[in-house]
Write a protein that holds these residues in place. Structure first.
Motif, PDB file in Angstrom:
ATOM      1  N   GLN A 490    -104.036 -59.344 -66.186  1.00  0.00           N
ATOM      2  CA  GLN A 490    -104.292 -57.706 -65.602  1.00  0.00           C
ATOM      3  C   GLN A 490    -105.633 -57.307 -66.091  1.00  0.00           C
ATOM      4  O   GLN A 490    -106.183 -56.639 -65.251  1.00  0.00           O
ATOM      5  N   THR A 491    -105.728 -57.687 -67.442  1.00  0.00           N
ATOM      6  CA  THR A 491    -107.128 -57.205 -67.861  1.00  0.00           C
ATOM      7  C   THR A 491    -108.122 -57.972 -66.979  1.00  0.00           C
ATOM      8  O   THR A 491    -109.243 -57.175 -66.727  1.00  0.00           O
ATOM      9  N   SER A 492    -107.948 -59.259 -66.600  1.00  0.00           N
ATOM     10  CA  SER A 492    -109.196 -59.804 -65.944  1.00  0.00           C
ATOM     11  C   SER A 492    -109.403 -59.245 -64.700  1.00  0.00           C
ATOM     12  O   SER A 492    -110.564 -59.238 -63.919  1.00  0.00           O
ATOM     13  N   ASN A 493    -108.298 -59.009 -64.040  1.00  0.00           N
ATOM     14  CA  ASN A 493    -108.317 -58.406 -62.715  1.00  0.00           C
ATOM     15  C   ASN A 493    -108.919 -57.254 -62.448  1.00  0.00           C
ATOM     16  O   ASN A 493    -109.507 -56.669 -61.686  1.00  0.00           O
ATOM     17  N   GLN A 494    -108.697 -56.250 -63.557  1.00  0.00           N
ATOM     18  CA  GLN A 494    -109.077 -54.849 -63.626  1.00  0.00           C
ATOM     19  C   GLN A 494    -110.480 -54.930 -63.967  1.00  0.00           C
ATOM     20  O   GLN A 494    -111.163 -53.970 -63.445  1.00  0.00           O
ATOM     21  N   PHE A 495    -110.971 -55.862 -65.153  1.00  0.00           N
ATOM     22  CA  PHE A 495    -112.309 -55.634 -65.388  1.00  0.00           C
ATOM     23  C   PHE A 495    -112.756 -57.252 -65.245  1.00  0.00           C
ATOM     24  O   PHE A 495    -112.584 -57.953 -66.297  1.00  0.00           O
ATOM     25  N   GLY A 496    -113.374 -57.771 -64.319  1.00  0.00           N
ATOM     26  CA  GLY A 496    -113.684 -58.862 -64.196  1.00  0.00           C
ATOM     27  C   GLY A 496    -114.638 -59.226 -63.078  1.00  0.00           C
ATOM     28  O   GLY A 496    -115.187 -58.020 -62.386  1.00  0.00           O
ATOM     29  N   ALA A 516    -117.056 -64.101 -66.922  1.00  0.00           N
ATOM     30  CA  ALA A 516    -116.877 -65.212 -66.613  1.00  0.00           C
ATOM     31  C   ALA A 516    -116.208 -66.277 -67.670  1.00  0.00           C
ATOM     32  O   ALA A 516    -115.308 -66.923 -67.526  1.00  0.00           O
ATOM     33  N   TYR A 517    -116.666 -66.057 -68.868  1.00  0.00           N
ATOM     34  CA  TYR A 517    -116.394 -66.591 -70.161  1.00  0.00           C
ATOM     35  C   TYR A 517    -114.604 -66.257 -70.392  1.00  0.00           C
ATOM     36  O   TYR A 517    -113.964 -67.046 -70.567  1.00  0.00           O
ATOM     37  N   THR A 518    -114.379 -64.967 -70.437  1.00  0.00           N
ATOM     38  CA  THR A 518    -112.993 -64.470 -70.683  1.00  0.00           C
ATOM     39  C   THR A 518    -112.217 -64.696 -69.284  1.00  0.00           C
ATOM     40  O   THR A 518    -111.001 -64.925 -69.506  1.00  0.00           O
ATOM     41  N   GLU A 519    -112.490 -64.840 -68.229  1.00  0.00           N
ATOM     42  CA  GLU A 519    -111.670 -65.391 -67.214  1.00  0.00           C
ATOM     43  C   GLU A 519    -111.382 -67.028 -67.446  1.00  0.00           C
ATOM     44  O   GLU A 519    -110.132 -67.408 -67.229  1.00  0.00           O
TER      45      GLU A 519
END
Length: 780
Positions: A490-496, A516-519
């Motif tokens: 959810q975090t990656s979709n909202q802030f990515g 890109a790193y945290t995805e």
């Protein structure tokens, strides 16, 4: 109960681990000093922008008394205004008082600095006054020559009043000792409105008996504080305080702050506001008082060298919680005994790492750095385990200790990799705290910079996902992994970078690379849990760094919403803030830790990258202060020296990490070239000086580099590691012999320039033989 059992077990384990640390040095015929004796809390305690050469200032640490990860920090405060997050700066010439809560090494105007206690003599003054103007307020000049700061202790002489002030701390409480001159109108006064970066907006105090008061200070964004209100910090500090000598009466002051006045940082600093406080109504005696800007004072008739002590429990839950914290931790008025307890706690904590060799100066830098990594993430729960959640309700947890102050963008890089070795339980506490906070606040994502339950939104990226993925990759995760994955997605979709595959302004390079790193981190967590479909989506997104690499320029370049390149500046990749936060494109562009081979290929291959990296380092000023190349003062480049290990030239990693340790860290007030940033700057030193560093949290590889010391031993946690300790020995190490010639791991020849985390957690010994010239075959 489990919280206390765990704490006691940890203390016993630490005590047993201390045993070998204090064996007599037979060669020297003396006892090796305990670790806490090397700690100098004044390292980095400056906010001077002039000496730093940039608005960020220097280390911004505080010099006061605290305990490892303690909720309380009793520290001098020298000025309220400016970007002075710690409340103290060495170059200031006066002290406003001594507060019970502080932040370490932060910018953005800071916060906390609550319960400001000031001893005074003579006429009562209700405003702090102007620096350098004697008698303009309750502030006082202080003597630099006898200012003392050590682990668990701080002291200064207030020259305007002739009062010696000393302080020490326990985890949830603290004690002050004031030695007065002869004076018929001595007092101990408390400014309940005080707050770093602004003001508390509502306060309350009640007299319990002739030596006890209790109350609270409510801090909201309307009163400034974190980000001058933009950090959304909203909390209430509760206290339960006692004086060692009964007061005949407790007086108070109450300023009439017009309801239409704003109360942000700049408003509180203004002459208009301070004049209003200076003419506050003074009440000779109160039993209970509430207001928008109040303070209290206890008057005494003192003889020469009379001592009055003040102690208080602090809680973010309730006044009763503050009382219980105080009664549990400080049951007497034995200041010196409490000081000894604080020092013992520091010796126990600092014995997580022991060092041999190196100079006395280097030992002081090392143990002070380790000390600074043990300020935060601090305990947020009371001594009984209760805490205020993000929903405003009181909670307890038997599974973890609630913690706060997660400076994510900074600390995912070095602080949490270090803690994963020396304190893996803390890593789990932080992840569980962030997951629970998201539940309590009904958020769909994990906060990147959490402070006292606030979703502050400070800085960029999704650093919590790095900490989660790293704990999982190392096998130390004890949190709910399924919930963690849900929030990671959810975090990656909202802030990515999403379907577009890159992020646009204002920081198109920084955001794209960090997302890109945290995805990729999300992908590694998903794959470990068997969620192959989720993993495939985020593995693809982990490659989105490629979408902003411009082959024509040979570097990363931001795009607009339509996919067009943004204009290339005249300064090229050296242009500060070009697509980058607190950096330039040259500095930010090296951040592709999840795919270094792919990054190197885009940049033209290992030899070209090694040449570019060499330029990047050789153009750095000798003092390593803020600059356009390798800027150690700020976090985006902290992994870059270790990239030489990845392009076949590990001797250059060895050369430059030793240079950074020597040039960017000193045993002095200006001993940190940039903000401490809640342990990050110091954690970098602890790791690099030990000979290790993790470039990519989430990938369990640790780089090997040239250690500063002849021997470093890390004590391992038996609940998380199979080994008892891991030791790095550097035979023949010296400032001249800084290059690794060959290595052995547990007695067997070892030719790699890296280790895996499992090699460390299994325990054992890495032996390095050092020499004055590079061995270009080692680690190639």
């Amino acid at each position: 109960m489990k919280y206390r059992i765990i704490a006691c077990a940890a203390v016993l384990g630490l005590l047993s681990a201390c045993g070998s640390r204090h064996e007599p040095d037979k060669a020297a015929g003396r006892q090796e000093p305990a670790p806490a004796e090397y700690v100098n809390p004044l390292i980095g305690a400056s906010t001077s922008t002039g000496k730093a050469g940039v608005y960020h200032g220097l280390g911004k640490t505080f010099p006061g008394a605290t305990t490892p990860y303690g909720l309380v920090q009793v520290s001098p405060n020298t000025i309220t205004g400016g970007d002075n997050g710690s409340g103290y700066s060495f170059e200031h010439t006066s002290i406003e008082g001594f507060a019970f809560t502080q932040m370490s090494g932060v910018g953005w105007y800071g916060d906390l600095g609550n319960l400001l206690v000031m001893p005074a003599a003579g006429p009562l003054r209700t405003a702090r006054g102007q620096e350098g103007v004697a008698g303009s307020g309750y502030r006082s000049g202080y003597s630099k020559k006898d200012e003392k700061a050590s682990a668990g202790y701080y002291a200064a002489t207030l020259t305007d009043y002739g009062i010696r002030a000393e302080m020490t701390a326990a985890p949830h409480s603290g004690m002050l000792r004031f030695t007065f001159p002869q004076n018929e109108k001595s007092c101990v006064q408390i400014d309940l409105a005080r707050r770093v970066g602004g003001t508390s907006t509502r306060q309350y105090v009640q007299v319990v008996n002739d030596h006890t008061i209790r109350g609270w200070m409510q801090c909201t964004p309307e009163g400034g504080g974190w980000g001058n209100g933009d950090g959304h910090a909203e909390y209430t500090v509760y206290f339960y305080a006692q004086f060692s000598k009964p007061f005949k009466k407790l007086g108070a002051w109450k300023a009439d702050i017009p309801k239409n006045w704003k109360r942000k940082r700049e408003d509180v600093e203004s002459r208009r506001y301070q004049e209003q406080v200076a003419k506050a109504a003074v009440l000779d005696s109160v039993t209970e008082l509430e207001g928008d800007h109040i303070g209290v004072f206890a008057e005494y008739n003192t003889e020469k060298n009379d001592q009055i002590l003040f102690k208080s429990g602090i809680s973010f839950v309730s006044m009763d919680g503050a009382r219980k914290n105080l009664e549990k931790e400080i049951s007497s008025w034995d200041f010196d005994g409490l000081h000894r307890q604080a020092v013992a706690l520091w010796n126990q904590a600092l014995s997580a790492m022991t060092i041999a060799g190196g100079s006395d100066e280097e030992k002081r830098i090392f143990y002070t750095a380790l000390y600074h990594t043990m300020i935060d993430p601090r305990m947020f729960a009371d001594a009984d385990g209760s805490f205020t959640g993000g929903d405003g309700k009181v909670h307890t947890s038997a599974d973890y200790t609630r913690r706060t102050i997660f400076s994510g963008w900074d600390v995912f890089r070095s602080q949490f990799p270090l803690q994963s070795i020396i304190h893996p339980r803390l890593v789990n506490d932080v992840v569980s705290s962030l997951l629970s906070l998201a539940d309590e606040r009904k958020k769909t994502y994990l906060e990147r910079w959490e402070m006292l339950n606030a979703y502050s939104g400070c800085m960029i990226g999704n650093p919590a996902l790095s900490v989660i993925a790293d704990a999982n990759a190392k096998g130390i995760a004890r949190f709910d992994k399924e919930k963690a994955l849900q929030y990671a997605v959810q975090t990656s979709n909202q802030f990515g970078n999403g379907e577009r595959g890159y992020t646009v302004e204002p920081f198109g390079i920084s955001n794209t690379l960090e997302y890109a790193y945290t995805e990729w981190c999300t992908a590694t967590l998903a794959r470990s849990l068997g969620k192959t479909d989720v993993a495939a989506v985020f593995e693809k997104r982990g490659q989105s760094y490629r979408n902003i690499f411009d082959p024509e320029k040979g570097w990363f370049r931001p795009k607009d919403k339509s996919g067009n390149w943004q204009s290339w500046p005249d300064g090229g990749r050296l242009k500060q803030w070009y697509g980058s936060i607190e950096a330039n494109a040259y500095q930010q562009g090296w951040f592709v830790p999840q795919d270094i081979p792919g990054m190197v290929a885009l940049m033209g291959g290992p030899e070209k990258v090694a040449s570019d990296l060499t330029t990047f380092f050789e153009k750095v000023p000798e003092n390593m202060m803020w600059n356009d190349y390798y800027n150690h003062a700020n976090e985006p480049v902290h992994h870059v020296p270790f990239l030489f290990n990845h392009v076949g030239k590990p001797w250059l990693t060895q050369k430059w990490t030793r240079a950074i340790c020597r040039r960017a860290y000193h045993n002095s007030v200006e001993g940190l070239v940039g903000n401490e940033d809640v342990g990050q700057m110091s954690a970098w030193y602890v790791l690099a000086a030990s000979g290790l560093y993790q470039v990519c949290p989430g990938n369990s590889r640790f780089e090997i580099t040239s250690p500063v010391f002849e021997e470093v031993t890390v004590r391992l946690d038996p609940d998380f590691a199979t080994g008892k300790q891991f030791t790095i020995i550097a035979h023949g190490n010296s400032p001249a012999n800084l290059y690794i010639q060959r290595a052995k791991l547990n007695g067997k020849a070892y030719d790699k320039c890296y280790l895996d985390y499992k090699d460390i957690s299994a325990g054992g010994t890495l032996e390095l033989t050092m020499g004055p010239e590079p061995n270009q075959q080692f680690g190639d």
